[in-house]
Design a protein around this motif. Sequence first.
Motif, PDB file in Angstrom:
ATOM      1  N   ILE A  39       0.844  -1.199   0.000  1.00 48.67           N
ATOM      2  CA  ILE A  39       0.000   0.000   0.000  1.00 48.67           C
ATOM      3  C   ILE A  39       0.880   1.251   0.000  1.00 48.67           C
ATOM      4  CG2 ILE A  39      -1.657   1.312   1.380  1.00 48.67           C
ATOM      5  CD1 ILE A  39      -2.781  -1.399   2.302  1.00 48.67           C
ATOM      6  N   SER A  40       2.000   1.166   0.676  1.00 46.52           N
ATOM      7  CA  SER A  40       2.891   2.331   0.784  1.00 46.52           C
ATOM      8  C   SER A  40       3.396   2.813  -0.575  1.00 46.52           C
ATOM      9  CB  SER A  40       4.061   2.007   1.702  1.00 46.52           C
ATOM     10  OG  SER A  40       4.789   0.899   1.203  1.00 46.52           O
ATOM     11  N   GLU A  41       3.399   1.944  -1.600  1.00 47.17           N
ATOM     12  CA  GLU A  41       3.846   2.361  -2.929  1.00 47.17           C
ATOM     13  C   GLU A  41       2.894   3.378  -3.563  1.00 47.17           C
ATOM     14  OE1 GLU A  41       5.039  -0.721  -5.676  1.00 47.17           O
ATOM     15  OE2 GLU A  41       5.567  -2.010  -3.997  1.00 47.17           O
ATOM     16  N   TYR A  42       1.645   3.396  -3.108  1.00 42.56           N
ATOM     17  CA  TYR A  42       0.646   4.324  -3.646  1.00 42.56           C
ATOM     18  C   TYR A  42       0.583   5.629  -2.857  1.00 42.56           C
ATOM     19  CZ  TYR A  42      -0.986   0.327  -6.309  1.00 42.56           C
ATOM     20  OH  TYR A  42      -1.062  -0.733  -7.163  1.00 42.56           O
ATOM     21  N   LEU A  43       1.295   5.668  -1.731  1.00 42.51           N
ATOM     22  CA  LEU A  43       1.240   6.842  -0.862  1.00 42.51           C
ATOM     23  C   LEU A  43       2.371   7.815  -1.158  1.00 42.51           C
ATOM     24  CD1 LEU A  43       0.423   5.062   2.516  1.00 42.51           C
ATOM     25  CD2 LEU A  43      -1.173   6.005   0.830  1.00 42.51           C
ATOM     26  N   ASP A  44       2.149   9.059  -0.844  1.00 40.87           N
ATOM     27  CA  ASP A  44       3.152  10.105  -0.990  1.00 40.87           C
ATOM     28  C   ASP A  44       4.384   9.712  -0.176  1.00 40.87           C
ATOM     29  OD1 ASP A  44       4.719  12.437  -0.473  1.00 40.87           O
ATOM     30  OD2 ASP A  44       3.002  13.681  -0.992  1.00 40.87           O
ATOM     31  N   SER A  45       5.537   9.687  -0.800  1.00 46.38           N
ATOM     32  CA  SER A  45       6.742   9.215  -0.101  1.00 46.38           C
ATOM     33  C   SER A  45       7.213  10.191   0.984  1.00 46.38           C
ATOM     34  CB  SER A  45       7.874   8.950  -1.090  1.00 46.38           C
ATOM     35  OG  SER A  45       8.122  10.111  -1.857  1.00 46.38           O
ATOM     36  N   ASP A  46       6.948  11.486   0.827  1.00 49.62           N
ATOM     37  CA  ASP A  46       7.368  12.463   1.831  1.00 49.62           C
ATOM     38  C   ASP A  46       6.414  12.530   3.014  1.00 49.62           C
ATOM     39  OD1 ASP A  46       9.577  13.185   0.312  1.00 49.62           O
ATOM     40  OD2 ASP A  46       8.437  14.706  -0.786  1.00 49.62           O
ATOM     41  N   PHE A  47       5.133  12.367   2.768  1.00 48.26           N
ATOM     42  CA  PHE A  47       4.118  12.487   3.814  1.00 48.26           C
ATOM     43  C   PHE A  47       3.015  11.451   3.540  1.00 48.26           C
ATOM     44  CE2 PHE A  47       0.691  15.095   5.959  1.00 48.26           C
ATOM     45  CZ  PHE A  47       1.218  14.977   7.233  1.00 48.26           C
ATOM     46  N   PRO A  48       3.294  10.166   3.845  1.00 47.96           N
ATOM     47  CA  PRO A  48       2.380   9.086   3.443  1.00 47.96           C
ATOM     48  C   PRO A  48       1.015   9.113   4.119  1.00 47.96           C
ATOM     49  CG  PRO A  48       4.163   8.237   4.798  1.00 47.96           C
ATOM     50  CD  PRO A  48       4.478   9.661   4.529  1.00 47.96           C
ATOM     51  N   PHE A  49       0.959   9.653   5.310  1.00 54.64           N
ATOM     52  CA  PHE A  49      -0.314   9.688   6.029  1.00 54.64           C
ATOM     53  C   PHE A  49      -0.258  10.755   7.099  1.00 54.64           C
ATOM     54  CE2 PHE A  49       2.451   6.753   8.161  1.00 54.64           C
ATOM     55  CZ  PHE A  49       2.366   7.154   9.477  1.00 54.64           C
ATOM     56  N   GLN A  50      -1.429  11.055   7.623  1.00 54.69           N
ATOM     57  CA  GLN A  50      -1.535  12.000   8.733  1.00 54.69           C
ATOM     58  C   GLN A  50      -2.254  11.286   9.860  1.00 54.69           C
ATOM     59  OE1 GLN A  50      -3.640  15.573   7.730  1.00 54.69           O
ATOM     60  NE2 GLN A  50      -3.485  16.395   9.785  1.00 54.69           N
ATOM     61  N   LYS A  51      -1.707  11.346  11.030  1.00 55.80           N
ATOM     62  CA  LYS A  51      -2.306  10.705  12.194  1.00 55.80           C
ATOM     63  C   LYS A  51      -3.354  11.634  12.816  1.00 55.80           C
ATOM     64  CE  LYS A  51      -1.004   8.420  16.442  1.00 55.80           C
ATOM     65  NZ  LYS A  51      -1.018   7.031  16.491  1.00 55.80           N
ATOM     66  N   GLY A  52      -4.421  11.037  13.313  1.00 52.80           N
ATOM     67  CA  GLY A  52      -5.490  11.807  13.941  1.00 52.80           C
ATOM     68  C   GLY A  52      -5.108  12.314  15.323  1.00 52.80           C
ATOM     69  N   ILE A  53      -6.077  12.915  15.991  1.00 49.43           N
ATOM     70  CA  ILE A  53      -5.850  13.524  17.302  1.00 49.43           C
ATOM     71  C   ILE A  53      -6.827  12.945  18.322  1.00 49.43           C
ATOM     72  CG2 ILE A  53      -4.927  15.693  16.450  1.00 49.43           C
ATOM     73  CD1 ILE A  53      -8.325  16.013  17.580  1.00 49.43           C
ATOM     74  N   GLU A  54      -6.572  13.230  19.566  1.00 51.09           N
ATOM     75  CA  GLU A  54      -7.476  12.842  20.651  1.00 51.09           C
ATOM     76  C   GLU A  54      -7.768  14.098  21.456  1.00 51.09           C
ATOM     77  OE1 GLU A  54     -10.025  10.486  21.576  1.00 51.09           O
ATOM     78  OE2 GLU A  54      -8.456   9.516  20.422  1.00 51.09           O
ATOM     79  N   PHE A 137      -2.385   9.957  -0.904  1.00 51.27           N
ATOM     80  CA  PHE A 137      -2.048   9.229  -2.124  1.00 51.27           C
ATOM     81  C   PHE A 137      -1.277  10.090  -3.107  1.00 51.27           C
ATOM     82  CE2 PHE A 137      -5.460   6.784  -0.344  1.00 51.27           C
ATOM     83  CZ  PHE A 137      -5.090   5.486  -0.618  1.00 51.27           C
ATOM     84  N   LYS A 138      -0.343   9.456  -3.835  1.00 49.02           N
ATOM     85  CA  LYS A 138       0.388  10.144  -4.901  1.00 49.02           C
ATOM     86  C   LYS A 138      -0.577  10.531  -6.019  1.00 49.02           C
ATOM     87  CE  LYS A 138       4.506   7.285  -4.413  1.00 49.02           C
ATOM     88  NZ  LYS A 138       5.306   6.239  -5.046  1.00 49.02           N
ATOM     89  N   ASP A 139      -1.367   9.557  -6.433  1.00 51.59           N
ATOM     90  CA  ASP A 139      -2.319   9.748  -7.522  1.00 51.59           C
ATOM     91  C   ASP A 139      -3.727   9.647  -6.943  1.00 51.59           C
ATOM     92  OD1 ASP A 139      -3.985   9.589  -9.731  1.00 51.59           O
ATOM     93  OD2 ASP A 139      -2.791   8.064 -10.761  1.00 51.59           O
ATOM     94  N   GLN A 140      -4.454  10.740  -6.960  1.00 52.55           N
ATOM     95  CA  GLN A 140      -5.786  10.772  -6.349  1.00 52.55           C
ATOM     96  C   GLN A 140      -6.764   9.816  -7.012  1.00 52.55           C
ATOM     97  OE1 GLN A 140      -6.577  12.446  -3.431  1.00 52.55           O
ATOM     98  NE2 GLN A 140      -4.350  12.535  -3.466  1.00 52.55           N
ATOM     99  N   HIS A 141      -6.553   9.469  -8.260  1.00 48.19           N
ATOM    100  CA  HIS A 141      -7.461   8.551  -8.949  1.00 48.19           C
ATOM    101  C   HIS A 141      -7.279   7.105  -8.471  1.00 48.19           C
ATOM    102  CE1 HIS A 141      -7.416  12.028 -11.680  1.00 48.19           C
ATOM    103  NE2 HIS A 141      -8.700  11.749 -11.767  1.00 48.19           N
ATOM    104  N   LYS A 142      -6.091   6.770  -8.020  1.00 54.21           N
ATOM    105  CA  LYS A 142      -5.838   5.393  -7.582  1.00 54.21           C
ATOM    106  C   LYS A 142      -6.333   5.109  -6.165  1.00 54.21           C
ATOM    107  CE  LYS A 142      -2.248   4.360 -10.779  1.00 54.21           C
ATOM    108  NZ  LYS A 142      -0.920   3.911 -11.072  1.00 54.21           N
TER     109      LYS A 142
END
Length: 177
Positions: A39-54, A137-142
Motif C-alpha cells: 500500500i505504501s507504494e501508492y502513498l506520498d513518499s514524503d508524507f504518506p499519512f496523517q495521524k489523527g488527534i485525541e 495518495f500520490k495519484d488521487q485517482h488510484k
Amino acid sequence: MHELIVPTEVGILEIMQNGSLSPNNYKKLEIKNTNQRAISEYLDSDFPFQKGIEPGSGAYVGKSSQVFIRNSCIDSIRFSHEKEKCIFLNPKYYDGSMVDNEDVLFCTDANIGDCCLYISDDNEKTMFSSGMIKLNFKDQHKKFFVMGLMRDPELHNPSTQKFQQIRLLQGYQGAYG
C-alpha cells in the motif's frame, strides 16, 4: 513458477487451527505473485499519512459545526462513515488533523483494517481520531482502487497474508508517526 514455501514464523491462531506443532503441517505449495505491491507504494513518499488527534471529552459539545470522527464511526460494512456516531467538538477547538472530501481514513486501532471514504457536508469542519490515519495518495485517482482492495474481507482475518501487510503499514506508521 511454483515452489514450496516454508514460513519463517507461525502465529498462535494458525497453530490452534492446525492442532499440530509439526513443521511439515505449515509448508505450502504456492505460486508466488511477483505483481504484489505494498500500500505504501501508492502513498506520498514524503508524507504518506496523517495521524489523527485525541481532543478529550472536555472538547465535546452537544451540537456544532466542528465534527469528530471516532473509530466506531467506521466499519467493514459501510463505504463511508456513520454520521450518527460522530461527536461534536467545541468550535474553538482546532487541530491540523482535518479531513477533506473524499479522503481515505484507515483504522489502526480498535477495528484495525477498516477504512472509509469521507464524504463531507458543506458546512462541517471534521477532525479524526488518533486511532486512524488519513492516507495521502500520490495519484488521487488510484485511491478508490486501493480502498476497494483494502476493504477485502481477508484483510480482517489474522491468519491471512493480507492482514500481515496491515501490520507492516502499522510499522510504517510507527516509523513516521
